[in-house]
Each structure stands twice: as C-alpha cells, then as structure tokens.
Design a protein around this motif. Structure first.
Motif, mmCIF file in Angstrom:
data_model
loop_
_atom_site.group_PDB
_atom_site.id
_atom_site.type_symbol
_atom_site.label_atom_id
_atom_site.label_comp_id
_atom_site.label_asym_id
_atom_site.label_seq_id
_atom_site.Cartn_x
_atom_site.Cartn_y
_atom_site.Cartn_z
ATOM 1 N N GLN A 1 -6.797 1.964 21.206
ATOM 2 C CA GLN A 1 -7.827 1.564 22.173
ATOM 3 C C GLN A 1 -7.277 1.609 23.611
ATOM 4 O O GLN A 1 -6.066 1.683 23.822
ATOM 5 C CB GLN A 1 -8.311 0.145 21.848
ATOM 6 N N GLU A 2 -8.183 1.520 24.566
ATOM 7 C CA GLU A 2 -7.793 1.527 25.985
ATOM 8 C C GLU A 2 -6.823 0.388 26.315
ATOM 9 O O GLU A 2 -5.947 0.535 27.170
ATOM 10 C CB GLU A 2 -9.047 1.386 26.876
ATOM 11 N N LEU B 1 -6.900 8.436 23.804
ATOM 12 C CA LEU B 1 -7.367 7.091 23.469
ATOM 13 C C LEU B 1 -8.751 7.163 22.835
ATOM 14 O O LEU B 1 -9.612 7.930 23.267
ATOM 15 C CB LEU B 1 -7.423 6.220 24.728
#
Length: 562
Positions: free
Chosen positions: A444-445, A401
């Motif tokens: 992204q997370e 990520l």
C-alpha cells in the motif's frame, strides 16, 4: 521499493535498521543474557521454573558431555525431537555451545518423515522423548545416527513430581509405547556426567549454520533451510526492536503455546526473549485447552504468541474468558492468516489487540509485522527493520504500489539456502539476495503489506483468480462458525469450483442455504461456493494451521474413486 521508501514508514520507537553484526554468535548472546539475567526466570513448565543462571549451567553440562563423551565434532548435526518442555532449551543451547548444528524435528512425525529428515540432514545424534522411543528404535538403524539420548516428559521436575508425571504419562495415559534402545543414554544421566567437566564454548562466525529448519514439505519433499548465527541474531534484534516500546527487559511473562521446534516459536521464545531476559511460560500440549487455561490462571502474563485457530478456540472457551487479562499488553499472531473476526473477538475478550506478523522458515522467520502503535487489521504490517520488500509479476518485473503480484523479501534474516539443494535454492533466492515467498500480495501507499493468498492455493474459476483467504474471512464473520477452509475442486464448466468446509461452534446450527446466502451478500458471484460441507474438525498442522492441501487431496481421491 527502494530503502528510502521504507525509512519513514516506521512509527516512533521502532528503528528502520538494526546492526546484524552486533553479536558474533548465538553463544555470545546466551552468555551475556544468562549473566545479566542470572536470577530471573527464563522458562516455566509444569510448575517448575528455570532461571537464566540454571539454563546456562545445565546447557553447559550438556555441551560438556557432548564434547567429552562422544565423537561428535563442531558442525555435526544433532536432531532434537522434543515438545515444549524444559529439556528443550537446555539441549538446544548446549548443542549450540558445543558448536553443533541443531536439526529441529517435530515429535509428531511418522517414522517415514523422521527417516527422511535424519538422513537428509546427515544427523549423527538425536535427543528424543520416550513417547517416540518405538519410532526411534525403528528409524535409527536406517540412518547415520550413532548417539541417542532419551528423556521423559517430567525429567526436569523435582524428584517426586518427576516420578508422578512420568508414571501418569506412561501407565495411566499410556502415551509411551514399549521400545528397546539398550545403547541410548538417559538425559538426566548425561547432565550429571557432563556436570563433572567444563564446557568449552566453540566460537562460531556469523555465517556458520546454527539451525537446519525443515520446511513443512507442502510443495514436495521437506527441505532444510540453512539458518546461520547471523540470520537468527538479526531476527532476534528485529523482534526486540519491534517490541521495545511495549515490553520491558527482564519484566515480562510471555505465553508459549506454539511448539519451540517450529521456527516461529523458536525465534521468538528461545532467541528474542533470551535477548531481553523475559520469562517464557511453556505449554506442552495446547490442544488440551482445559489444562492450558488452568496453567494460564496461575500467571500474570503480559505477552501471548499464537495463531488464528488457537485464538478462536480460546475465545470460545468459557474458563479462558474468565481469566485476568489486566497485565496483557502484547499479542502476536503469525503462522497463518489472521481472520479479522477472530482478531476482533480476541480484543473483546482480552482487551488486547493482536499484532499480525508475517514470515517463513526461510526468513528466520519474521519478515514483517504490525507495530503495536499502529495496527492495521487485514495487513501483515510493515517490513521488519533492515528488511526490504517488493512485489513482482510472473516474469520477475517489479510492480508498483497497489499492484498485485508475488511478494519478495530481502534482509539479514533471509536464509543461506536449502541444505544440499542448490537448484531449489536458486528457484527462490536470486543473486541479489531477494527471496521469492510464493505469497501474493500488495504494498500500500503507507508501506503496509496486504497478502491476498498463497500462490499455490489460488483457485481459478472461469479465468478469474479467487483467493481462499477472502472467502474464509467472509465465512468467519458468521457467528456460528468456529473454523473454515475454502479450496478449488475440478469442474467441467468453470475449470475449478469453490468448495468450503465449516466447523461450527458447539451448540450452534447453520444450513447450506444460510452459508450460500451470506456469501452472495458479501462476495462477487464467481467467488460464491457451489459446495458446502460441515465437519467436526479440519486437518491441521501441529501448530494449528489448516491444511487446505489435505482437503484438496481428499476431494481428488473421491473423484478418482467415482
């Protein structure tokens, strides 16, 4: 990223998965939808509305003619070269009902491009517009096409209006160069003859090819992506799942300004909207903004499907800003990167935020989208239901990520492969079903994906990677800028230097020094352009996507001439 990572990333109302095998074929979807929504409007164009019942009847007439009055067989390819007119869905669905493979062909193609696509696909039949008749006359003898069907822009309109529209196009606007095709059939005659027979819907399997959709050829010769019935059904179900919480079946009017022969509009308007029984407002020529805005003023439209350059142009149009947007509840962007400045302006003008999605011809095309419940500007959203994404490095290793690399996609909408090009297929599609997109991105997370740029458009300045999208986003923040593009040009000291091209809004002025100052304020030094060129227009594709490649080619030619 494994399946478990994505499952909790979908907001309430959007399922993590769809059943790609819910329908056996597109014929089954068409039959069910046209029966269920028979009396509702399916497509409108030039003041005429076609219901789902009429669509089924007319497409059946076309299928019956193909089956009873030609030698064409199921599996044969039929090239369809039409703009956004009512004839398009009639012919496409008729061909599919007859078991044929649709080869979508751009009406703006040159003779050379037509010849390549017809021969590469092995097309045996062609449906084209009279406006291209002179090119058809020139090209068909060089191909295997034996059946040619011609139509005029106004052919699906009531008799008096048909005569008026066709006469204006031909004699006033002079848009139909003379041609001689004595063996060609007229579409209206074909439909009349076909109506005397009954179409036999040819059963297809999910793995049968429904459409050969040619890529733009930006990386060499154009290739035909083999999109199966299952690919397109999966993508229509994915689109339906994404829209379900915002659009109601059989109640919406969605504006269709992008060409239906392009996979983005084809899947959205001909596939997903058919499944939901909604109404598509076909815009034949979106470059004619005054006519388009006049059309929009006649409808309470609730959806709009477009792309960045069109949104920017409309927001700059005084009459568009005066329209009633009270019913608009969904705007979808794709086809090219959505600039944040454009997205904000659209929301200011219409009151409706833009959901940016992402896809490719090879993914039928929807791969990811921003859910309307949680839009993150600057991202392409989360993967469509039943879709996995991952980021890899140059050696093919999966990255974590937040790491930058090439985006890969896997799902039921990913193409079968490239037509007659096994080597090209293996370059982008591995044995596990993962498609290499050629786009550089970050996961992204929260599962949202941010694209950095196209791999091939990346500019290398003194060893530093510079992505044109970032530069263009900064330039688009200048209120005077209507369109912009950034490319790399050869440079002795840094390998490549950055050059930007800018089209100003009408009546606005801007200097090179002001542009450079704005860039210096917002970008690291090596990302600041050395050259600035102001232009009246930029080269674009038929859907309005700016062609950086053409700008690069122009610069290289200049250097070669020096």
């Amino acid at each position: 990223m494994n399946e478990n990572f994505w499952k909790d990333k979908y907001p309430a109302g959007i399922p993590a998965e769809i059943d790609a095998d819910l329908y056996p074929s597109i014929q089954a979807v068409l039959s069910q939808s046209c029966e269920r929504y028979a009396g509702l409007p399916a497509f409108s164009n030039m003041g005429r509305t076609m219901t789902y019942g009429e669509l089924y009847r007319l497409s059946g007439d076309f299928a019956a003619w193909l089956q009873n009055h030609t030698d064409l067989q199921p599996g044969d390819r039929i090239a369809i070269q039409l703009p956004n007119v009512l004839q398009y869905p009639v012919v496409v669905f008729g061909a599919i009902r007859a078991g044929m493979v649709v080869v979508n062909t751009n009406p703006l193609y040159t003779a050379r491009e037509m010849e390549h696509q017809f021969n590469d696909s092995g097309a045996k039949a062609l449906v084209s517009l009279a406006n291209m008749g002179h090119l058809v006359e020139q090209v068909v003898p060089k191909t295997g096409i034996s059946t040619v069907i011609m139509t005029e822009v106004g052919d699906m309109l009531p008799p008096l209006k048909r005569l008026l529209v066709n006469s204006v196009v031909k004699y006033v606007k002079k848009m139909v160069p003379a041609y001689h095709l004595p063996k060609a059939h007229k579409l209206n005659d074909v439909l009349a003859v076909g109506s005397k027979k009954v179409a036999c819907n040819v059963e297809a399997t999910g793995e049968d090819i429904a459409v050969l959709q040619y890529t733009g050829g930006t990386t060499g010769v154009a290739k035909g992506a083999m999109l199966t019935h299952r690919n397109l059904i999966a993508n229509m179900l994915q689109a339906q799942a994404i829209m379900a919480s915002n659009l109601n079946d059989g109640e919406e009017t969605v504006v269709a300004p992008l060409p239906l022969y392009h996979i983005y509009a084809f899947t959205f308007h001909c596939m997903a909207m058919m499944l939901t029984g909604n109404h598509n407002l076909l815009i034949t020529n979106p470059r004619d903004l005054p006519s388009m805005v006049k059309d929009l003023g006649k409808y309470k439209f609730s959806g709009f499907v477009g792309l960045n350059t069109l949104f920017a142009a409309l927001c700059n149009n005084q009459d568009f800003r005066k329209l009633d947007f009270s019913a608009l509840k969904m705007t979808v962007s794709g086809g090219m990167a959505l600039q944040i400045a454009t997205a904000k302006r659209w929301t200011e003008v219409t009151g409706c935020p833009i959901c940016e999605g992402y896809g490719m011809t090879e993914t039928s095309p929807i791969a990811s989208v921003n859910p309307i419940q949680n839009i993150q500007l600057g991202t392409i959203g989360i993967p469509a239901p039943s879709t996995l994404c991952k980021i890899i490095d140059d050696e093919g290793r999966e990255l974590g990520l937040g790491e930058v690399g090439e985006l890969c996609v896997k799902g039921p909408q990913v193409m079968k492969g490239y037509w007659l090009r096994d080597d090209a297929t293996r370059e982008v599609l591995d044995a596990g079903g993962w498609l290499r997109t050629g786009d550089i991105g970050i996961i992204q997370e929260d599962g949202y994906i941010r694209l950095v740029d196209r791999k091939k458009d990346m500019i290398l300045v003194s060893g530093f990677n510079v992505f044109p999208n970032e530069i263009e986003d900064v330039l688009a923040d200048l209120p005077q800028v209507l369109q912009c593009a950034a490319i790399g040009v050869p440079d002795e000291k840094s390998g490549e230097a950055i050059k930007v091209f800018i089209v100003l809004r009408p009546g606005e002025s801007l200097t090179r020094d002001e542009v450079i100052a704005h860039m210096r304020k917002n970008l690291t030094a090596y990302k600041v352009a050395r050259q600035v060129e102001f232009r009246d227009e930029l080269p674009t594709t038929n859907v309005g996507k700016i062609l950086r490649r053409e700008l690069r080619d122009e610069e290289l030619k200049k250097l070669g001439a020096q």
